[in-house]
Design a protein around this motif. Sequence first.
Motif, PDB file in Angstrom:
ATOM      1  N   VAL A 107     102.579 -27.114  11.500  1.00 15.72           N
ATOM      2  CA  VAL A 107     100.813 -27.582  10.209  1.00 15.72           C
ATOM      3  C   VAL A 107      99.845 -28.022  11.199  1.00 15.72           C
ATOM      4  CG1 VAL A 107     100.586 -28.266   8.433  1.00 15.72           C
ATOM      5  CG2 VAL A 107     103.311 -28.667   8.153  1.00 15.72           C
ATOM      6  N   VAL A 108      98.426 -27.538  11.176  1.00 12.57           N
ATOM      7  CA  VAL A 108      97.798 -27.382  11.492  1.00 12.57           C
ATOM      8  C   VAL A 108      96.617 -28.729  10.596  1.00 12.57           C
ATOM      9  CG1 VAL A 108      95.761 -25.526  10.984  1.00 12.57           C
ATOM     10  CG2 VAL A 108      95.343 -26.673  13.158  1.00 12.57           C
ATOM     11  N   PHE A 109      96.551 -29.604  11.342  1.00 12.48           N
ATOM     12  CA  PHE A 109      95.209 -30.388  10.072  1.00 12.48           C
ATOM     13  C   PHE A 109      94.218 -30.844  11.407  1.00 12.48           C
ATOM     14  CE2 PHE A 109      99.447 -32.065   8.636  1.00 12.48           C
ATOM     15  CZ  PHE A 109      99.414 -32.230   7.559  1.00 12.48           C
ATOM     16  N   ASN A 110      93.046 -30.935  10.080  1.00  9.67           N
ATOM     17  CA  ASN A 110      91.917 -31.277  10.834  1.00  9.67           C
ATOM     18  C   ASN A 110      91.453 -32.475  11.018  1.00  9.67           C
ATOM     19  OD1 ASN A 110      90.398 -28.716  11.885  1.00  9.67           O
ATOM     20  ND2 ASN A 110      90.901 -27.804   9.742  1.00  9.67           N
ATOM     21  N   ASN A 111      91.244 -33.724  11.800  1.00 11.65           N
ATOM     22  CA  ASN A 111      90.809 -35.357  11.727  1.00 11.65           C
ATOM     23  C   ASN A 111      92.057 -35.534  10.651  1.00 11.65           C
ATOM     24  OD1 ASN A 111      88.716 -34.931  13.736  1.00 11.65           O
ATOM     25  ND2 ASN A 111      87.466 -34.089  12.028  1.00 11.65           N
ATOM     26  N   PRO A 112      93.077 -35.139  10.734  1.00 15.05           N
ATOM     27  CA  PRO A 112      94.267 -35.830   9.574  1.00 15.05           C
ATOM     28  C   PRO A 112      94.670 -37.719  10.022  1.00 15.05           C
ATOM     29  CG  PRO A 112      95.478 -35.307  12.485  1.00 15.05           C
ATOM     30  CD  PRO A 112      94.132 -35.029  12.325  1.00 15.05           C
ATOM     31  N   LYS A 113      94.246 -37.958   8.367  1.00 10.51           N
ATOM     32  CA  LYS A 113      94.333 -39.214   8.037  1.00 10.51           C
ATOM     33  C   LYS A 113      96.003 -39.560   7.104  1.00 10.51           C
ATOM     34  CE  LYS A 113      89.862 -39.841   8.173  1.00 10.51           C
ATOM     35  NZ  LYS A 113      89.466 -38.720   9.068  1.00 10.51           N
ATOM     36  N   GLN A 114      95.992 -40.735   6.906  1.00 12.59           N
ATOM     37  CA  GLN A 114      97.077 -40.384   6.280  1.00 12.59           C
ATOM     38  C   GLN A 114      96.935 -39.833   4.695  1.00 12.59           C
ATOM     39  OE1 GLN A 114      97.385 -44.757   5.403  1.00 12.59           O
ATOM     40  NE2 GLN A 114      97.547 -45.731   7.113  1.00 12.59           N
ATOM     41  N   GLU A 115      96.176 -40.136   3.995  1.00  9.28           N
ATOM     42  CA  GLU A 115      95.393 -39.268   3.014  1.00  9.28           C
ATOM     43  C   GLU A 115      96.179 -37.392   3.104  1.00  9.28           C
ATOM     44  OE1 GLU A 115      93.091 -40.667   4.215  1.00  9.28           O
ATOM     45  OE2 GLU A 115      93.160 -42.310   2.982  1.00  9.28           O
ATOM     46  N   ASP A 116      95.441 -37.040   3.968  1.00 14.27           N
ATOM     47  CA  ASP A 116      95.859 -35.373   4.859  1.00 14.27           C
ATOM     48  C   ASP A 116      97.684 -35.450   3.988  1.00 14.27           C
ATOM     49  OD1 ASP A 116      93.195 -34.988   4.940  1.00 14.27           O
ATOM     50  OD2 ASP A 116      93.207 -36.166   6.772  1.00 14.27           O
ATOM     51  N   VAL A 117      98.518 -36.107   5.173  1.00 15.03           N
ATOM     52  CA  VAL A 117      99.519 -36.445   5.538  1.00 15.03           C
ATOM     53  C   VAL A 117     100.428 -36.016   4.066  1.00 15.03           C
ATOM     54  CG1 VAL A 117     102.118 -36.969   6.002  1.00 15.03           C
ATOM     55  CG2 VAL A 117      99.800 -37.191   7.601  1.00 15.03           C
ATOM     56  N   ILE A 118     100.287 -37.007   3.235  1.00 15.57           N
ATOM     57  CA  ILE A 118     100.154 -37.115   1.604  1.00 15.57           C
ATOM     58  C   ILE A 118     100.038 -35.975   0.564  1.00 15.57           C
ATOM     59  CG2 ILE A 118     100.377 -38.264  -0.277  1.00 15.57           C
ATOM     60  CD1 ILE A 118      98.915 -41.303   0.896  1.00 15.57           C
ATOM     61  N   ASN A 119      98.864 -35.514   0.611  1.00 17.68           N
ATOM     62  CA  ASN A 119      98.315 -33.894   0.628  1.00 17.68           C
ATOM     63  C   ASN A 119      99.466 -33.445   0.739  1.00 17.68           C
ATOM     64  OD1 ASN A 119      96.590 -35.157  -1.288  1.00 17.68           O
ATOM     65  ND2 ASN A 119      94.617 -35.172   0.224  1.00 17.68           N
ATOM     66  N   PHE A 120      99.513 -32.968   2.484  1.00 15.23           N
ATOM     67  CA  PHE A 120     100.679 -31.861   2.841  1.00 15.23           C
ATOM     68  C   PHE A 120     101.750 -31.782   2.123  1.00 15.23           C
ATOM     69  CE2 PHE A 120     104.368 -30.897   5.154  1.00 15.23           C
ATOM     70  CZ  PHE A 120     103.884 -29.577   5.555  1.00 15.23           C
ATOM     71  N   PHE A 121     102.472 -33.192   1.923  1.00  6.96           N
ATOM     72  CA  PHE A 121     103.402 -33.370   1.442  1.00  6.96           C
ATOM     73  C   PHE A 121     103.818 -32.859  -0.071  1.00  6.96           C
ATOM     74  CE2 PHE A 121     104.602 -35.290   5.419  1.00  6.96           C
ATOM     75  CZ  PHE A 121     106.367 -34.818   5.790  1.00  6.96           C
ATOM     76  N   ASN A 122     102.684 -33.162  -0.763  1.00  5.47           N
ATOM     77  CA  ASN A 122     102.481 -33.498  -2.213  1.00  5.47           C
ATOM     78  C   ASN A 122     102.370 -31.967  -2.529  1.00  5.47           C
ATOM     79  OD1 ASN A 122     102.547 -35.779  -3.059  1.00  5.47           O
ATOM     80  ND2 ASN A 122     100.469 -35.686  -3.123  1.00  5.47           N
ATOM     81  N   LYS A 123     101.874 -31.164  -1.940  1.00  2.00           N
ATOM     82  CA  LYS A 123     101.080 -29.373  -1.772  1.00  2.00           C
ATOM     83  C   LYS A 123     102.571 -28.646  -2.294  1.00  2.00           C
ATOM     84  CE  LYS A 123      96.660 -29.131  -1.094  1.00  2.00           C
ATOM     85  NZ  LYS A 123      95.653 -29.311   0.153  1.00  2.00           N
ATOM     86  N   LEU A 124     103.567 -29.493  -0.937  1.00  6.75           N
ATOM     87  CA  LEU A 124     104.686 -28.707  -0.623  1.00  6.75           C
ATOM     88  C   LEU A 124     105.970 -29.041  -1.088  1.00  6.75           C
ATOM     89  CD1 LEU A 124     106.147 -26.715   1.638  1.00  6.75           C
ATOM     90  CD2 LEU A 124     106.399 -28.847   3.133  1.00  6.75           C
TER      91      LEU A 124
END
Length: 180
Positions: A57-74
């Motif tokens: 999974v590609v992330f742009n300037n990933p932060k904690q919230e981005d990882v959380i959002n990824f798992f929430n969407k998944l």
Amino acid sequence: EIFSLPFKNFRFSSLLIYQAKKRIVVYWEMDFLGAPHSSEQMIMSLIIPQFQFVYLVVFNNPKQEDVINFFNKLDKVLGNDFEILFEAILTDRDPRFNCFKNIEVRDDDAVIRTRIFFCNPGASNEKPLVENLNQQIRVIFPKGCLLSNITQELCDEISSNLNSRYLDSVVDKRPLDFFT
């Protein structure tokens, strides 16, 4: 609300105990690939060690919230299958995973959907398959090269190629065969 807890109760040895108690056979190893201080993009590598199934999974300037959002969407896409596919995840102490409780718990109903465990400091050998995966990906993106202009489509293509290889280590089958 983002919250984090101390890592001591979620170490590699705890994963082994959790696996035995819950009879978990399949779990994921997770890591980030990229130069965090110089690349604007990073790739989150996920692999199921037992049959080497890869998800990038590609992330742009990933932060904690981005990882959380990824798992929430998944979780929303997979529904109840999320808890079956992601019973446990082993990772390192990357700061983006410090808020692991927000990954573990479904945000709308406080149900535990997965468990996150951490390698001991300096013990990347506790998650060897994701480290090996990152070395394989380094053939495409050499160490020191800035990750930029990477698309999710490219990550999907790399994942597809890796998952379509026949591997001796998984009884001459493809990781995709085992996953499906």
